[in-house]
Each structure stands twice: as structure tokens, then as C-alpha cells.
Enzyme design. Sequence first.
Site, short mmCIF file in Angstrom:
data_model
loop_
_atom_site.label_atom_id
_atom_site.label_comp_id
_atom_site.label_asym_id
_atom_site.label_seq_id
_atom_site.Cartn_x
_atom_site.Cartn_y
_atom_site.Cartn_z
CE LYS A 160 -32.11 -14.95 3.97
NZ LYS A 160 -31.91 -14.70 2.56
CE1 TYR A 212 -33.30 -37.47 28.17
CE2 TYR A 212 -34.75 -38.17 29.94
CZ TYR A 212 -33.74 -37.36 29.47
OH TYR A 212 -33.19 -36.45 30.30
O1 LIG Z 1 -32.86 -11.92 2.61
C1 LIG Z 1 -33.12 -11.61 1.44
O2 LIG Z 1 -34.26 -11.29 1.06
C2 LIG Z 1 -32.05 -11.64 0.39
C3 LIG Z 1 -30.66 -11.41 0.90
O3 LIG Z 1 -30.21 -12.47 1.70
C4 LIG Z 1 -30.45 -10.08 1.55
O4 LIG Z 1 -29.67 -10.01 2.50
O5 LIG Z 1 -31.04 -9.11 1.10
MG LIG Z 2 -28.98 -11.88 3.27
#
Ligand SMILES: O=C(O)C[C@H](O)C(=O)O
Ligand SMILES: [Mg+2]
Length: 473
Positions: free
Chosen positions: A169, A114
Site C-alpha cells: 500500500k 541536525y
Molecule cells: O489490498 C487489496 O488488494 C484490496 C483490499 O484492501 C483488500 O483487503 O482486499
Molecule cells: Mg485491505
Amino acid sequence: MGNTRLGGKSIILRLEIQTDMINFGQVASVIFAAGGDIVAIDVIQTSRNMTVRDLTITVTDSVDIGIITEAVKNMEGVRLINISDRTFLLHLGGKIETQPKTPIQNRDDLSRVYTPDVARVCMAIHEEPDKAYSLTVKRNTVAVVSDGSAVLGLGNIGPYAAMPVMEGKSMLFKQFGGVDSFPICLNTQDTEEIIAAVKAIAPAFGGINLEDISSPRCFEIEERLRKELDIPVFHDDQHGTAVVLYAALINALKLVGKSIGSIKVVVCGIGAAGIACSKILLSAGVKNIIGVDKMGAIAAGNQYENRMLQWYAEHTNPERVQGTLREVIHGADVFIGVSAGGILSREDVGHMADQPIVFAMANPVPEIRPEEIEDIAAVIATGRSDYPNQINNVLCFPGIFRGALDCRASEINEEMKLAAAEAIASAISEEELNPLYIIPSVFNQQVVKAIRDKVVQAAIRSGVARRIPREYR
Ligand SMILES: O=C(O)C[C@H](O)C(=O)O
Ligand SMILES: [Mg+2]
Ligand SMILES: NC(=O)c1ccc[n+]([C@@H]2O[C@H](COP(=O)([O-])OP(=O)(O)OC[C@H]3O[C@@H](n4cnc5c(N)ncnc54)[C@H](O)[C@@H]3O)[C@@H](O)[C@H]2O)c1
């Protein structure tokens, strides 16, 4: 939770049982008769006439959890203390967190990470902006951006409700690809505002993964961002899905002995995923693709306001077939569903060609449940992890971004996508290939590495790599 109809889930019931009035076997049989399967029992507290137990119960999709809880409540000598849903427990407080790489243990550490010393690093980047890659998180970090407009097959549920998917995700990016990412759900569904927001946050990121943004806005948003940013921009529902679908189809066709140029494919749901899946199949040599959306088959000669549908009509359906899904499915070799749950019937599959291939990829509820057609379809796949053959973009995005980041690709292009598809398909050997195993599991540790290597090579070949990883120098 208003809706107690959960899909293939497990709940934990905490029960107080008066053991002088009822024994555990009786409680278990009532739960079993109501459709629950007790998979674990934890004794929480016990005394001479009373015991408190946590029962972990799994139920199949068709079972209403409300029936189980009502049956439990109606038993003399049993009190339902609490119900917890293990899925909700896993989401408490969110699913990810940030972690410093080194501890700050003293004043010296503090002054380096920092102020004041950090200023020297800032100025080094100011003088040479490329150093952002070596001196910040940019090198290994992706933004997972959604506006909540097409979340799985749940529709336009908005940015707050989209967060659990985007956090998921991010978990998958890290666990399977070693890629760091932030879930970013924007409180706007305006194309220009989304483009401006993503451009504004781009300095921190080495790539942008667009997720669950509905069509047709997703096409313009991606196209513009690809042009206006110098880092890869990848709409996962389009390209991730298309890559995995193509890989699965390569293997499924080997099993039924049909060639890609000879098959009739019906794609249901001509949105983000449907258009991208169709495009990859067209470039792979499929000649007869018929797209069906809510208004029926997409055919040249019809007028579409949406320019992507107009394009689609002109590039598919060579015989200009019109009609509903029920009608156009006759004689199809392959069904690809990226639309909505439960819209395909057993009778429809019965009207397909010999050895039909059915990829029912809507999430979380597929177009048709595998158990309804397992005796009449040659190969079945869904987007879910609880059936064999999961065709889900999770097999692609961690590996394709791993490769793109490692070679600092300026974009993810067609060559890189095809390379990823081939890497996925070839993860299954001829000996292993069978109708219940056409696509590798996401837990197959070789897959991400194989995708990454092929993607890096394709990026170098196609001239978009800005850094050559040591093994290719
Ligand atoms: O999110 C998932 O399981 C897969 C895909 O991106 C979806 O939108 O169904
Ligand atoms: Mg998706
Ligand atoms: N398995 C995977 O990896 C994967 C990846 C992406 C999307 N999906 C699934 O595909 C579906 C669509 O996702 P998207 O991102 O393309 O959404 P999208 O909103 O861009 O497109 C959905 C399309 O399906 C159409 N549709 C809806 N109901 C229909 C019906 N009854 N008959 C015909 N068409 C219908 C809509 O009109 C729209 O054109 C979702 O269920 C999503 O979960 C699965």
C-alpha cells in the site's frame, strides 16, 4: 515454501542440462506438458556437454508447481539447481526504504539538518504547532496502520504476515499519489490499545489509513480516531472499497440500461467492506439491498449481537427475505462479493435477473472466477489486476489522500468520497465504456489528478479544508 500451489505466478527454474543426453526441446515439452509456459530463457553457463539455463515459467492458477518440478527432476540428464519465485524475489528485504531529500556533504550541512541548527526549527514548531505541516514530513505523510486481523481474504494472520500488504500500500501511495507513508503493523488486536497507539504516533502524520482491521472492531476504532484526532482517518477497506465499487456500478448500470433505484443487489460478506459498500449504495438510492453473511441473509426481526449487523438489518432488506446466498440470489441484478473465494457458483449466477452484474471482489481469490461465467454475465469485475475491470481500493486511496493532504482537510467526509467516486466513473467516456472496461486502470494517469481535484473542491465546499490550494484561491 510448503504450498506450491500459486496463483497465476511465475517461477524461475535453474537447470543443468546434459546436452549429450537430452536436448532443450525435450525439456521444454516436458515442462509444457506439466502445465508450465516458458516465457524467457537465460543461458547462465555453457560447455561442450552441459548447459545451465534459467527458465522463467508462468503457470495459471490451477497448475501445481510441484508437478512441474517433479517432472523436471525425473528427466534423465537434467538437474534442478534452484527454484526462485519472482514474487518472493521482489519482497527480499522489504519493498520500500526511506531516502534523505538532500545529501549531508559537510559539517555545515550536518549542523543545519541536525544539531545545533535543527533546534531553532524545533522551537519554531514548539511556539507554533501548525508549523509541523510546513517544517516536517507531516504535510505529505500517511500512516498505513493494520493489526493483521483481516488481511485481504486471508483472515487473521497477524501483524508480521500483514506487512507485505502494508508495504505494498505504501508503494502505491507513493507511485500513484506522490504520498509518503509508513507501514505500521501493531502487535495488538485490542481496540483501546490500537486507538491509543494510533493517537500516540499521530504527530508525525497528516493522515491515517487504517487497513485490514476486521469488523466489528474496525468501526469503533475508526469512529473514535475520527473524533479524537484532527487529521483524516480513513478505513480503506470500508470507504476506499465503497468509492470504487460505486464508481464501477454507475458505469455497469449504464451498460445494462438499469436505473439505480430499480435494482436488487445482493452483498455477500457483511464485514468492513460489505457494510461500507451497502451504505454508499443506500445513499445513492438503491432500495433493495440484501446482505448475506455466513449465517444467511441479514433481516430485521433476527437478533444480532454485533450492533452494526443490527443496524444493517434495520436499513436493508425491505422484504425481510431470509435464506442462504443460494436462495436470495434469485432474481438479483447485481452481486457484490466481499467475503471469501469460490463461494458463488455458475448456477447461482444463472438464477440472477437478466444481464447480471457480478462484482466478485474477494482477494486474492474472487467469489467466482470470471472464466466460469463470462458467457452468462453481462458485466464481471474482480479485485485483481490480472482480469479486466479491477475494482480495488487502490484506485481511490492515493487520490483521495492526495486531495485531503493538499487542502489539509481535517477529515475525509461523505462529500469527498462521493466526489472521488464520480471522478473515477467519469474517467471512462461513453464511447470507451464496454463490459470489459467499466473502471479505469490504476495506470490511467488522469485518474489520480481527477480524484484529487474533485476531493479538494468537495473539502472546500463542505468546510473541512484548512488550506486552500493556490488554484482555488
Ligand atoms: O489490498 C487489496 O488488494 C484490496 C483490499 O484492501 C483488500 O483487503 O482486499
Ligand atoms: Mg485491505
Ligand atoms: N477489491 C477490493 O478493493 C477489496 C477491498 C476490501 C476488501 N476486499 C475483500 O473483501 C473480503 C472481506 O474484507 P473485509 O475487510 O470486509 O473483511 P471482514 O473480516 O471485515 O469481513 C468479512 C466478512 O465476510 C464474511 N464471510 C466470510 N466467509 C463468508 C462466506 N463464505 N459467506 C458469507 N460471508 C462470509 C465474514 O463473516 C465477515 O463478516 C476480503 O476477501 C477482502 O480481500 C476487497
